[in-house]
Write an enzyme that holds these catalytic residues in place. Structure first.
Site, PDB file in Angstrom:
ATOM      1  CG  ASP A 156      20.946 -18.359 -31.272  1.00 57.73           C
ATOM      2  OD1 ASP A 156      21.618 -17.311 -31.270  1.00 57.73           O
ATOM      3  OD2 ASP A 156      21.053 -19.243 -32.135  1.00 57.73           O
ATOM      4  N   GLY A 157      18.413 -16.682 -27.979  1.00 57.30           N
ATOM      5  CA  GLY A 157      17.195 -16.613 -27.187  1.00 57.30           C
ATOM      6  C   GLY A 157      17.369 -15.883 -25.873  1.00 57.30           C
ATOM      7  CB  CYS A 158      20.136 -15.124 -23.694  1.00 58.08           C
ATOM      8  SG  CYS A 158      20.046 -16.719 -22.891  1.00 58.08           S
ATOM      9  CD  GLN A 159      16.116  -8.267 -22.378  1.00 60.50           C
ATOM     10  OE1 GLN A 159      15.748  -8.895 -21.394  1.00 60.50           O
ATOM     11  NE2 GLN A 159      15.677  -7.064 -22.641  1.00 60.50           N
ATOM     12  CB  SER A 160      21.913 -10.895 -20.906  1.00 59.60           C
ATOM     13  OG  SER A 160      20.902 -10.293 -20.162  1.00 59.60           O
TER      14      SER A 160
END
Length: 145
Positions: free
Chosen positions: A50-54
């Site tokens: 969670d929290g990653c754009q990719s």
């Protein structure tokens, strides 16, 4: 086996060979491409960070009291970033991971050369690795140092 700090110092030295950030990005991409692909069975929703754009999948296993990380991302630079983190922390005990200050991120200038969303993703990856270490420490009675 090298300590986390020795590995961080190696990474800092490797990145210090380059002045241009395009070269450093290329080094990250190369690191990501050298990484073994993640077994498809680990590309699950629960392994997504969670929290990653990719999309970044992180798998952690405990072997002989040490945490072994594997990961993959669908973005080249991000794949390199997670490969770099794995290079530094994989194969260490939960306590070593939890007690480490990941100073190499600052020293190589990674944070200031990433977009805010990638920077947040980097923090999310570090946080997830620490969470795995904490979880393994909680369930493994022989992790005292």
């Amino acid at each position: 086996m090298k300590t986390i700090n020795e590995l961080q110092d190696e990474v800092i030295e490797e990145f210090s060979d380059f002045d241009d950030w395009m070269d450093k990005y290329q080094l990250l991409i190369d690191l990501g491409n050298e990484q073994e692909p993640l077994d498809p069975q680990y590309k699950t929703e629960q392994n997504l960070i969670d929290g990653c754009q990719s999309r970044v999948w992180l798998q952690a296993d405990m072997e002989d009291g040490r945490v072994i990380f594997q990961a993959e991302s669908d973005a080249l630079i991000v794949k390199g970033i997670i490969a770099l983190l794995i290079k530094v922390v994989s194969g260490h005990t939960p306590d070593e991971i939890l007690n480490s200050d990941f100073y190499f991120i600052e020293k190589i200038g990674l944070k200031e050369h990433l977009s805010p969303t990638r920077s947040n993703g980097l923090l999310a990856m570090v946080k997830q690795m620490r969470m795995y270490a904490l979880a393994f420490k909680a369930v493994s009675p022989h992790t005292a140092v």
